[in-house]
Design an enzyme around this catalytic site. Sequence first.
Site, PDB file in Angstrom:
ATOM      1  N   GLY A   1      -7.847   7.310  11.678  1.00 58.28           N
ATOM      2  CA  GLY A   1      -7.109   7.013  10.449  1.00 58.28           C
ATOM      3  C   GLY A   1      -7.903   7.455   9.230  1.00 58.28           C
ATOM      4  O   GLY A   1      -9.086   7.140   9.102  1.00 58.28           O
TER       5      GLY A   1
ATOM      6  N   GLN B   1       3.983  -9.685   4.650  1.00 64.03           N
ATOM      7  CA  GLN B   1       4.309  -9.878   3.241  1.00 64.03           C
ATOM      8  C   GLN B   1       5.557  -9.094   2.852  1.00 64.03           C
ATOM      9  O   GLN B   1       5.655  -7.897   3.117  1.00 64.03           O
ATOM     10  CB  GLN B   1       3.145  -9.393   2.377  1.00 64.03           C
ATOM     11  CG  GLN B   1       3.427  -9.543   0.895  1.00 64.03           C
ATOM     12  CD  GLN B   1       2.159  -9.444   0.080  1.00 64.03           C
ATOM     13  OE1 GLN B   1       1.758  -8.352  -0.307  1.00 64.03           O
ATOM     14  NE2 GLN B   1       1.508 -10.566  -0.152  1.00 64.03           N
TER      15      GLN B   1
ATOM     16  N   PHE C   1      -2.324  -9.560 -12.764  1.00 59.15           N
ATOM     17  CA  PHE C   1      -1.590  -9.343 -11.520  1.00 59.15           C
ATOM     18  C   PHE C   1      -1.266 -10.683 -10.873  1.00 59.15           C
ATOM     19  O   PHE C   1      -1.947 -11.676 -11.112  1.00 59.15           O
ATOM     20  CB  PHE C   1      -2.437  -8.486 -10.562  1.00 59.15           C
ATOM     21  CG  PHE C   1      -1.706  -7.284 -10.051  1.00 59.15           C
ATOM     22  CD1 PHE C   1      -1.557  -6.173 -10.852  1.00 59.15           C
ATOM     23  CD2 PHE C   1      -1.152  -7.274  -8.783  1.00 59.15           C
ATOM     24  CE1 PHE C   1      -0.871  -5.047 -10.396  1.00 59.15           C
ATOM     25  CE2 PHE C   1      -0.471  -6.159  -8.312  1.00 59.15           C
ATOM     26  CZ  PHE C   1      -0.329  -5.043  -9.121  1.00 59.15           C
TER      27      PHE C   1
ATOM     28  N   ARG D   1       3.091 -13.395  -4.158  1.00 60.21           N
ATOM     29  CA  ARG D   1       4.242 -12.594  -3.703  1.00 60.21           C
ATOM     30  C   ARG D   1       5.205 -13.365  -2.812  1.00 60.21           C
ATOM     31  O   ARG D   1       6.411 -13.197  -2.909  1.00 60.21           O
ATOM     32  CB  ARG D   1       3.738 -11.352  -2.979  1.00 60.21           C
ATOM     33  CG  ARG D   1       3.176 -10.349  -3.953  1.00 60.21           C
ATOM     34  CD  ARG D   1       2.671  -9.102  -3.269  1.00 60.21           C
ATOM     35  NE  ARG D   1       2.168  -8.171  -4.282  1.00 60.21           N
ATOM     36  CZ  ARG D   1       1.517  -7.052  -3.998  1.00 60.21           C
ATOM     37  NH1 ARG D   1       1.280  -6.736  -2.739  1.00 60.21           N
ATOM     38  NH2 ARG D   1       1.099  -6.263  -4.962  1.00 60.21           N
TER      39      ARG D   1
ATOM     40  N   SER E   1      -5.639  -5.474  -1.615  1.00 61.63           N
ATOM     41  CA  SER E   1      -5.595  -4.582  -0.449  1.00 61.63           C
ATOM     42  C   SER E   1      -6.549  -3.399  -0.630  1.00 61.63           C
ATOM     43  O   SER E   1      -7.329  -3.073   0.273  1.00 61.63           O
ATOM     44  CB  SER E   1      -4.186  -4.081  -0.189  1.00 61.63           C
ATOM     45  OG  SER E   1      -3.652  -3.510  -1.357  1.00 61.63           O
ATOM     46  N   LEU E   2      -6.524  -2.763  -1.793  1.00 58.99           N
ATOM     47  CA  LEU E   2      -7.438  -1.629  -2.016  1.00 58.99           C
ATOM     48  C   LEU E   2      -8.887  -2.108  -1.994  1.00 58.99           C
ATOM     49  O   LEU E   2      -9.780  -1.404  -1.530  1.00 58.99           O
ATOM     50  CB  LEU E   2      -7.127  -0.921  -3.345  1.00 58.99           C
ATOM     51  CG  LEU E   2      -5.826  -0.117  -3.403  1.00 58.99           C
ATOM     52  CD1 LEU E   2      -5.707   0.632  -4.714  1.00 58.99           C
ATOM     53  CD2 LEU E   2      -5.710   0.851  -2.245  1.00 58.99           C
TER      54      LEU E   2
ATOM     55  N   HIS F   1       6.220  -5.165   3.264  1.00 58.98           N
ATOM     56  CA  HIS F   1       5.246  -4.355   2.545  1.00 58.98           C
ATOM     57  C   HIS F   1       3.879  -4.317   3.214  1.00 58.98           C
ATOM     58  O   HIS F   1       3.215  -3.284   3.220  1.00 58.98           O
ATOM     59  CB  HIS F   1       5.109  -4.954   1.132  1.00 58.98           C
ATOM     60  CG  HIS F   1       4.108  -4.266   0.254  1.00 58.98           C
ATOM     61  ND1 HIS F   1       4.199  -2.933  -0.053  1.00 58.98           N
ATOM     62  CD2 HIS F   1       3.006  -4.726  -0.393  1.00 58.98           C
ATOM     63  CE1 HIS F   1       3.184  -2.599  -0.854  1.00 58.98           C
ATOM     64  NE2 HIS F   1       2.443  -3.667  -1.066  1.00 58.98           N
TER      65      HIS F   1
ATOM     66  N   THR G   1       5.746  -1.311  -8.233  1.00 57.66           N
ATOM     67  CA  THR G   1       4.517  -2.106  -8.302  1.00 57.66           C
ATOM     68  C   THR G   1       4.673  -3.414  -9.072  1.00 57.66           C
ATOM     69  O   THR G   1       5.451  -3.510 -10.026  1.00 57.66           O
ATOM     70  CB  THR G   1       3.371  -1.303  -8.934  1.00 57.66           C
ATOM     71  OG1 THR G   1       2.240  -2.165  -9.072  1.00 57.66           O
ATOM     72  CG2 THR G   1       3.737  -0.795 -10.320  1.00 57.66           C
ATOM     73  N   GLU G   2       3.902  -4.409  -8.631  1.00 58.51           N
ATOM     74  CA  GLU G   2       3.781  -5.673  -9.351  1.00 58.51           C
ATOM     75  C   GLU G   2       3.176  -5.428 -10.735  1.00 58.51           C
ATOM     76  O   GLU G   2       3.291  -6.254 -11.637  1.00 58.51           O
ATOM     77  CB  GLU G   2       2.835  -6.577  -8.537  1.00 58.51           C
ATOM     78  CG  GLU G   2       2.892  -8.024  -8.858  1.00 58.51           C
ATOM     79  CD  GLU G   2       2.173  -8.838  -7.780  1.00 58.51           C
ATOM     80  OE1 GLU G   2       1.197  -9.492  -8.116  1.00 58.51           O
ATOM     81  OE2 GLU G   2       2.600  -8.796  -6.610  1.00 58.51           O
TER      82      GLU G   2
ATOM     83  N   GLU H   1      -5.786  -2.382   6.819  1.00 58.90           N
ATOM     84  CA  GLU H   1      -4.586  -3.178   7.108  1.00 58.90           C
ATOM     85  C   GLU H   1      -4.419  -3.450   8.599  1.00 58.90           C
ATOM     86  O   GLU H   1      -3.814  -4.444   8.983  1.00 58.90           O
ATOM     87  CB  GLU H   1      -3.339  -2.476   6.557  1.00 58.90           C
ATOM     88  CG  GLU H   1      -2.122  -3.389   6.518  1.00 58.90           C
ATOM     89  CD  GLU H   1      -0.895  -2.774   5.866  1.00 58.90           C
ATOM     90  OE1 GLU H   1       0.206  -3.334   6.038  1.00 58.90           O
ATOM     91  OE2 GLU H   1      -1.018  -1.734   5.179  1.00 58.90           O
TER      92      GLU H   1
ATOM     93  N   HIS I   1       7.220  -7.678  -0.252  1.00 55.66           N
ATOM     94  CA  HIS I   1       6.932  -7.401  -1.666  1.00 55.66           C
ATOM     95  C   HIS I   1       8.193  -7.723  -2.456  1.00 55.66           C
ATOM     96  O   HIS I   1       9.279  -7.312  -2.058  1.00 55.66           O
ATOM     97  CB  HIS I   1       6.542  -5.932  -1.861  1.00 55.66           C
ATOM     98  CG  HIS I   1       5.896  -5.671  -3.187  1.00 55.66           C
ATOM     99  ND1 HIS I   1       6.586  -5.771  -4.371  1.00 55.66           N
ATOM    100  CD2 HIS I   1       4.634  -5.347  -3.528  1.00 55.66           C
ATOM    101  CE1 HIS I   1       5.766  -5.508  -5.381  1.00 55.66           C
ATOM    102  NE2 HIS I   1       4.578  -5.248  -4.893  1.00 55.66           N
TER     103      HIS I   1
ATOM    104  N   GLY J   1      -7.063   6.877   5.879  1.00 61.64           N
ATOM    105  CA  GLY J   1      -6.685   6.216   4.625  1.00 61.64           C
ATOM    106  C   GLY J   1      -7.928   5.739   3.901  1.00 61.64           C
ATOM    107  O   GLY J   1      -9.046   6.179   4.192  1.00 61.64           O
ATOM    108  N   GLY J   2      -7.747   4.810   2.976  1.00 59.78           N
ATOM    109  CA  GLY J   2      -8.867   4.337   2.148  1.00 59.78           C
ATOM    110  C   GLY J   2     -10.019   3.786   2.960  1.00 59.78           C
ATOM    111  O   GLY J   2     -11.186   4.141   2.727  1.00 59.78           O
TER     112      GLY J   2
ATOM    113  N   LEU K   1       8.671   1.219  -3.126  1.00 64.88           N
ATOM    114  CA  LEU K   1       7.919   0.183  -3.840  1.00 64.88           C
ATOM    115  C   LEU K   1       7.987   0.346  -5.356  1.00 64.88           C
ATOM    116  O   LEU K   1       7.827   1.443  -5.884  1.00 64.88           O
ATOM    117  CB  LEU K   1       6.446   0.245  -3.393  1.00 64.88           C
ATOM    118  CG  LEU K   1       5.483  -0.708  -4.103  1.00 64.88           C
ATOM    119  CD1 LEU K   1       5.773  -2.140  -3.702  1.00 64.88           C
ATOM    120  CD2 LEU K   1       4.043  -0.366  -3.753  1.00 64.88           C
TER     121      LEU K   1
ATOM    122  N   ARG L   1      -1.268 -12.144   1.141  1.00 62.02           N
ATOM    123  CA  ARG L   1      -2.258 -11.377   0.384  1.00 62.02           C
ATOM    124  C   ARG L   1      -1.916 -11.385  -1.105  1.00 62.02           C
ATOM    125  O   ARG L   1      -0.751 -11.357  -1.475  1.00 62.02           O
ATOM    126  CB  ARG L   1      -2.254  -9.929   0.897  1.00 62.02           C
ATOM    127  CG  ARG L   1      -3.063  -8.977   0.068  1.00 62.02           C
ATOM    128  CD  ARG L   1      -3.164  -7.608   0.719  1.00 62.02           C
ATOM    129  NE  ARG L   1      -1.984  -6.774   0.579  1.00 62.02           N
ATOM    130  CZ  ARG L   1      -1.575  -6.204  -0.552  1.00 62.02           C
ATOM    131  NH1 ARG L   1      -2.227  -6.411  -1.696  1.00 62.02           N
ATOM    132  NH2 ARG L   1      -0.505  -5.444  -0.573  1.00 62.02           N
TER     133      ARG L   1
ATOM    134  N   ASP M   1      -0.252   2.128  15.236  1.00 57.72           N
ATOM    135  CA  ASP M   1      -0.871   2.799  16.389  1.00 57.72           C
ATOM    136  C   ASP M   1      -2.136   2.087  16.861  1.00 57.72           C
ATOM    137  O   ASP M   1      -2.361   1.929  18.057  1.00 57.72           O
ATOM    138  CB  ASP M   1      -1.186   4.260  16.041  1.00 57.72           C
ATOM    139  CG  ASP M   1       0.078   5.021  15.651  1.00 57.72           C
ATOM    140  OD1 ASP M   1       1.162   4.633  16.128  1.00 57.72           O
ATOM    141  OD2 ASP M   1      -0.013   5.981  14.869  1.00 57.72           O
TER     142      ASP M   1
END
Length: 589
Positions: free
Chosen positions: A13, A241, A118, A287, A404-405, A354, A255-256, A388, A243, A15-16, A253, A399, A222
Amino acid sequence: MIPVRKFDAIVVGAGGSGMRAALELARANLKVAVLSKVFPTRSHTVAAQGGIAAPLANSGEDNWHWHMYDTVKGSDYLGDQDAIEYMCRRAVEVVVELEHMGMPFDRLESGRIYQRPFGGHTQNYGSPKMAMRSCAAADRTGHAMLHTLYQQNVRSNTQFFIEWMALDLIRDPQDGAVVGVTALEMETGELMIFQAKTVLLATGGAGRIFWATTNAFINTGDGLGMAARAGLPLEDMEFWQFHPTGVAGAGVLITEGVRGEGGYLLNKNGERFMERYAPNAKDLASRDVVSRAMTTEIKEGRGCGEHADHVLLKLDHLGPEVINLRLPGIREIAIKFANADPVRDPIPVVPTVHYQMGGIPANYMGQVVIPEGNSKEAILPGMYAVGECACVSVHGANRLGTNSLLDLVVFGKSSGEQMLKDMATMPRPHRNLPKDAGEATRSRMARLDNAKSGERVADVLNDLRRAMQAHCGVFRFPEDLIAGVSKIKAIAERAARTFIQDKSKVFNTARVEAMELENLVETAMATIVSAEARKESRGAQARADHPDRDDKNWMKHTLWYKEGNRLDYKPVHLKPLTVETMEPKVRTY
């Protein structure tokens, strides 16, 4: 024989969290392979909009104690307090580090990083005053972060295997240690074994088990499927969650950050209904609270539109300057997907799946922990999970936005550090692969290739997603859950009889989708079985028959095993690393 390639570490993976861990490893000059189904900057982190939480205190007082309190409260007291303290204490460090890598955050007049309020992030342990904690790059923070991390990985010579799909874990039969993965190269349709001293799963979420989701088509769980098939438990899978603001009908999405900048929700009477449900935080409550309020408004007949099936998000009062400066992507999405220009019109929104709070059980060093002998959390050698797809449980039952980031970079970094430590103590040569390495994968592929008839993958998938949406939504009813369990069991049996018409090798997307379906089925099964068993309402799980939180019987993490749908439980870590325990209280905003 399936060909074998050897690496020090494999990250599944890009991602971040996967790229942050890979960066830590590559900077130490290790041989790192990163497998990704899509080009790294197309990973779903790219869709994160609102920001990354860190108590920098650039626009008002803040500190990590307040951030920790909000996260524990947000988790409805199911979050592990040691991991939450760890994450909040490292937040400032990792955000400053991203800035030094060149991440283009928005700026204040003073040149410091711009921060917006937020949902659920407060000052002074839950006071009515919101904290400015979300560090933002307009409304495309995830996009900025992903590109920054990719550039740094290219600079450090990380080896990317792009358009490869990991299929199964390979475990040493002696002690269960993970020694590699099998993977499919989409371009050629060939299988390969990646052998390594350490394997990190960073495969992201699995929102595609639901009919309406903000998740991309690649989010098929996966890593969860791989873990479940390898006999590992999945933790807290009942908590998904919703959203509050997905575009009605499209699920994209919003955003909040829109509400952080001053937008608010309206029902058909033009009433700001959140004032009734959360008098202090209003539209910036947690949320799960906002999603339940919206669903209640719609259910009680105060929804908007000809079918009265959504509510409205108003932001025209912010003015075109703020919208174009701070929320340019949102304006674009609203015009494209809702046919509404937010400079003039409100955006039609509904709660949309979400984020998955559950996942592969891990500690805050990224090590996978499973029950073994007397211990509920024995470390599984060679295996790590982050992001995640992992459940470190910093998010508990719900959350907070922009955590998350933060979760990605803090635990991406800490797991990279831990993998380096663990590899330093390992012998130089790799462990031998078991004799039957890759056989499980090969037989799954062979079944698909040899099937002449059976169920169509798309039909099974659509039935799965409809069943989850109907039986495991924002509000959960006992009879729905019981019926849902038997429905998903029937769908799982059908998934074992799928066939594909196209048997070709080269870039066969039908084969990839059939493999993804198997992972989605495991994820859905874990979710519905865990949800049916938990007889309480906590965070994202809201049961009509048990409307209250039950700390006496249910202050514990669920563990679901694929074998026989068995459930086990383990205690929540209530003791933080250095501060006092944050005792459970009634959760109001």
